[in-house]
Motif scaffolding. Structure first.
Motif, short mmCIF file in Angstrom:
data_model
loop_
_atom_site.label_atom_id
_atom_site.label_comp_id
_atom_site.label_asym_id
_atom_site.label_seq_id
_atom_site.Cartn_x
_atom_site.Cartn_y
_atom_site.Cartn_z
N GLY B 172 0.84 -1.10 0.09
CA GLY B 172 -0.08 0.10 0.06
C GLY B 172 0.86 1.22 -0.08
N ARG B 173 1.90 1.09 0.72
CA ARG B 173 2.79 2.51 0.93
C ARG B 173 3.45 2.80 -0.33
NH1 ARG B 173 4.69 0.08 5.84
NH2 ARG B 173 3.26 0.91 7.46
N ALA B 174 3.92 1.59 -1.01
CA ALA B 174 4.53 1.80 -2.21
C ALA B 174 3.58 2.20 -3.27
CB ALA B 174 5.06 0.42 -2.71
N ILE B 175 2.49 1.98 -3.46
CA ILE B 175 1.40 2.34 -4.20
C ILE B 175 0.93 3.87 -3.91
CG2 ILE B 175 -1.14 2.25 -4.75
CD1 ILE B 175 -1.08 -0.71 -4.39
N ILE B 176 1.11 4.22 -2.79
CA ILE B 176 0.94 5.69 -2.34
C ILE B 176 1.92 6.51 -3.01
CG2 ILE B 176 1.02 7.33 -0.59
CD1 ILE B 176 -0.62 5.38 1.26
N LEU B 177 3.30 6.04 -2.68
CA LEU B 177 4.49 6.79 -3.06
C LEU B 177 4.40 7.00 -4.52
CD1 LEU B 177 6.78 7.76 -1.25
CD2 LEU B 177 8.02 5.71 -2.47
N MET B 178 4.02 5.81 -5.32
CA MET B 178 3.96 5.88 -6.77
C MET B 178 2.66 6.85 -7.27
SD MET B 178 4.77 2.35 -8.18
CE MET B 178 3.10 1.99 -8.80
N LEU B 179 1.48 6.88 -6.70
CA LEU B 179 0.65 7.72 -7.05
C LEU B 179 0.92 9.40 -6.82
CD1 LEU B 179 -2.68 6.29 -5.68
CD2 LEU B 179 -2.05 6.83 -8.07
N ALA B 180 1.53 9.41 -5.61
CA ALA B 180 1.88 10.57 -5.01
C ALA B 180 3.03 11.30 -5.85
CB ALA B 180 2.32 10.65 -3.56
N THR B 181 3.87 10.54 -6.54
CA THR B 181 5.16 11.10 -7.26
C THR B 181 4.34 11.50 -8.52
OG1 THR B 181 6.45 9.59 -6.07
CG2 THR B 181 7.37 10.68 -8.06
N LEU B 182 3.48 10.51 -9.31
CA LEU B 182 3.14 10.85 -10.54
C LEU B 182 2.36 11.95 -10.61
CD1 LEU B 182 2.20 7.23 -11.98
CD2 LEU B 182 4.01 8.93 -12.44
N LEU B 183 1.20 12.14 -9.25
CA LEU B 183 0.23 13.37 -9.58
C LEU B 183 1.03 14.51 -8.92
CD1 LEU B 183 -2.49 10.86 -8.14
CD2 LEU B 183 -2.49 12.17 -10.31
N SER B 184 1.98 14.34 -8.09
CA SER B 184 2.82 15.56 -7.96
C SER B 184 3.44 16.21 -9.21
CB SER B 184 3.81 15.38 -7.09
OG SER B 184 3.37 14.87 -5.64
N ILE B 185 3.88 15.41 -10.23
CA ILE B 185 4.58 15.77 -11.13
C ILE B 185 3.50 16.08 -12.18
CG2 ILE B 185 5.59 15.12 -13.30
CD1 ILE B 185 7.16 13.00 -11.64
N ALA B 186 2.30 15.78 -12.06
CA ALA B 186 1.09 16.24 -12.88
C ALA B 186 0.92 17.71 -12.50
CB ALA B 186 -0.08 15.32 -12.77
N ILE B 187 0.55 17.79 -11.10
CA ILE B 187 0.62 19.25 -10.71
C ILE B 187 1.40 20.23 -11.02
CG2 ILE B 187 0.36 20.62 -8.52
CD1 ILE B 187 -1.31 17.99 -7.36
N ILE B 188 2.71 19.74 -10.79
CA ILE B 188 3.66 20.65 -10.98
C ILE B 188 3.59 20.95 -12.65
CG2 ILE B 188 6.22 20.81 -11.61
CD1 ILE B 188 6.54 19.30 -9.08
N ALA B 189 2.94 20.10 -13.40
CA ALA B 189 3.05 20.55 -14.81
C ALA B 189 1.86 21.32 -15.15
CB ALA B 189 2.91 19.05 -15.65
N ILE B 190 0.86 21.16 -14.31
CA ILE B 190 -0.34 21.98 -14.67
C ILE B 190 -0.03 23.62 -14.15
CG2 ILE B 190 -2.64 22.55 -13.73
CD1 ILE B 190 -3.06 19.81 -12.93
N MET B 191 0.70 23.52 -13.07
CA MET B 191 1.12 24.87 -12.64
C MET B 191 2.33 25.77 -13.64
SD MET B 191 0.35 27.11 -10.56
CE MET B 191 -0.70 26.13 -9.46
N PHE B 192 3.02 24.77 -14.03
CA PHE B 192 4.06 25.16 -14.87
C PHE B 192 3.08 26.03 -16.25
CE2 PHE B 192 6.61 24.78 -18.90
CZ PHE B 192 7.81 25.11 -18.25
N ASN B 193 2.14 25.37 -16.74
CA ASN B 193 1.61 25.69 -17.90
C ASN B 193 0.70 27.09 -17.57
OD1 ASN B 193 1.26 25.43 -20.62
ND2 ASN B 193 -1.03 24.75 -20.36
#
Ligand SMILES: Nc1ncnc2c1ncn2[C@@H]1O[C@H](COP(=O)(O)OP(=O)(O)OP(=O)(O)O)[C@@H](O)[C@H]1O
Ligand SMILES: [Mg+2]
Lengths: 217, 303
Positions: B172-193
């Protein structure tokens, strides 16, 4: 003191706008710069505020070499200078008051005194009643005066004006010149580029004449 | 000087808020997108936290139950106590007499009807032994030793399911970490744009400010504030989504709990976790803005 030594400016397209300029302007002096269109007047003024960098030579202001200024130090140089741009460079998304306010915001002025300073500057150029107007609703001459108000609001020690009377009728041009003279009288170094022959009739001040990027005697 | 600095920051802060409110639909849309993106890992995290706390405080330390022979007496108990004290790897142990066990079982709901029907107490006396963390083989060796004691009828090892649960939680922790990483990158990309578009529309303001002596930090500041405030709003949205999700689940669980006569309900995010979420989301927004500003503003040099 503003000192040019062997200053040349070649634009990236290869055009040499200034060629080996030597020039001294004393602190507190008022100097006119004249010459044909394309002679290099604007280029010379821009070099002083580091809006353009020289290709060769040294420019020093109060002993500080502008050509070697680090990028981080440039803003502080520009704050010492009031610049009246030939093309005004006003912000069209805000009213006259906020346009004049910008230099004070940039240099972190205390908010209590800014409003009165802005109004004093607007008053000097006769735009106090138009403080709420957007630049788009101002005439060419009014925009020019707004630009002058913005250039003097932070009380710079050097005032540079590029064609400040270009769009003004004789009466306003005269008022503006009186204003510049009064700035000069309180110790501000003033440089004015102009074609306007009527301004040059004033024999009190030095007139520098540029031709094809060179200073004529 | 300090006050001027504070005024300046307060000014930029309120100016940024005004700008966000001036374009409500755009702002709301990106806040919702960020909120949904953040709510996924946070939701999984909350579920896991609940699973972990439901599985009891024993989670993590292995435990063993010693069931004694039906006819064991007080002197047997004493002997076992003595031996347990001599054994290494044992953190603590606890004696539970058959009477106590019977009462506990009666109280823990669900069995009360069944228990009432019994003629006598069928439960054995027992010891619950808490063990040190040890490799499974060492624990297994200890189990065989204790199993050989004559008073002991049966030794039950409780670490297997704990290990399974731990493995599950690890996953579960691994899944959270993966989700969090991917979605954080997505958020950074949204903000970048978002910031890139803003820089384009504010080109004149940036250029003219530079012409009259604005420092880079003065020019960056409104964009960084914008990123941080919008990130924070995204974090608040994520928090609300997760809270709503727990509320809905809890309403369902009430029905389930009544059927099984057990008390289960999910906990909301703790105060500390909520603060971390908000700080992290604000930081993400700020970071996206920071990267965008760094990669776009140098192009606007007055020349
Ligand atoms: N950014 C630039 N890139 C290339 N050439 C330039 C640039 N700016 C100015 N020049 C050229 O340099 C020469 C001098 O320009 P400058 O603006 O200094 O003239 P000026 O004396 O101010 O003229 P005016 O009286 O018309 O304002 C001109 O020939 C112009 O075409
Ligand atoms: Mg010019």
């Amino acid at each position: 003191m503003i000192l040019f030594k062997n200053v040349s400016k070649r634009y990236p397209d290869g055009y040499v706008a200034l060629n080996n300029i030597d020039l001294t302007v004393q602190t507190g002096e008022m100097v006119f710069l004249t010459g044909h269109s394309g002679a290099g007047k604007s280029t010379l003024l821009k070099l002083i505020a580091a809006l353009e960098r020289p290709t060769s030579g040294t420019i020093s202001i109060s002993g500080q070499n502008i050509a070697q200024l680090k990028p981080a130090a440039i803003p502080y140089l520009r704050r010492k200078i009031g610049f009246v741009f030939q093309d005004h460079k006003l912000l069209f998304d805000r009213n006259a008051f906020d346009n004049v306010l910008l230099p004070l915001q940039i240099s972190n002025f205390d908010s209590k005194t800014v409003a009165s300073r802005v109004r004093a500057a607007l008053d000097k150029v006769g735009l106090l009643r138009k403080e709420k107007s957007m630049p788009i609703a101002l005439s060419g001459g009014e925009r020019q005066r707004l630009c002058i108000a913005r250039a003097v609001v932070h009380r710079p020690s050097i005032l540079i004006a590029d064609e400040p009377t270009g769009n003004l009728d004789v009466e306003y041009a005269h008022d503006i010149m009186t204003m510049f003279t009064s700035f000069n009288q309180v110790g501000v170094t003033v440089l004015i580029a102009t074609h306007d022959a009527s301004l040059l009739e004033d024999k009190q001040h030095r007139i520098l004449s540029l031709r094809q990027g060179k200073l004529a005697a | 000087m300090m006050r001027a600095w504070l005024t300046q920051h307060a000014f930029v802060f309120f100016h940024t808020l005004k700008r966000l409110i001036a374009t409500p639909v755009t702002s709301l849309l990106s806040v919702i997108v960020m909120g949904i993106a953040l709510s996924l890992p946070v939701g999984v995290y909350v579920l896991m936290e609940n699973l972990e706390s439901m599985s009891g405080q024993t989670t993590g330390t292995p435990q063993m139950s010693l069931f004694l022979q039906q006819d064991a007496q007080q002197n047997d108990f004493d002997r076992i106590k003595q031996r347990l004290q001599e054994e290494p790897h044992i953190v603590s142990f606890q004696f539970i007499s058959k009477a106590v066990a019977f009462k506990q079982l009666q109280h823990s709901s669900g069995f009360s009807d069944v228990m009432a029907g019994l003629a006598r107490n069928p439960l054995p006396d027992a010891f619950i032994v808490h063990l040190e963390h040890n490799p499974p083989e060492a624990l297994e060796r200890l189990r065989t030793v204790i199993q050989d004691w004559p008073e002991v009828a049966h030794v039950q090892f409780d670490s297997e399911w704990i290990e399974r649960l731990n493995a599950l939680l690890q996953l579960g922790r691994a899944i959270i970490l993966m989700l969090a990483t991917l979605l954080s990158i997505a958020i950074i990309a949204i903000m970048f744009n978002t910031i890139r578009l803003q820089i384009l529309t504010k080109r004149d303001e940036i250029e003219i400010s530079k012409l009259i002596g604005a420092t880079d930090s003065f020019i960056h500041r409104p964009f960084l504030y914008f990123g941080a405030i919008q990130g924070l709003a995204g974090g608040v949205t994520a928090w609300l989504i997760v809270a709503l999700f727990i509320r809905v689940l809890n309403e369902e669980l009430v029905v389930l709990a009544r059927l099984y006569e057990v008390d289960i309900h999910l906990q909301y995010l703790s105060l500390q976790d909520s603060m971390s979420l908000l700080l992290f989301s604000a930081w993400l927004g700020w970071l996206g803005a920071r990267i965008s500003v760094a990669s776009h503003l140098w192009q606007i040099e007055p020349r």
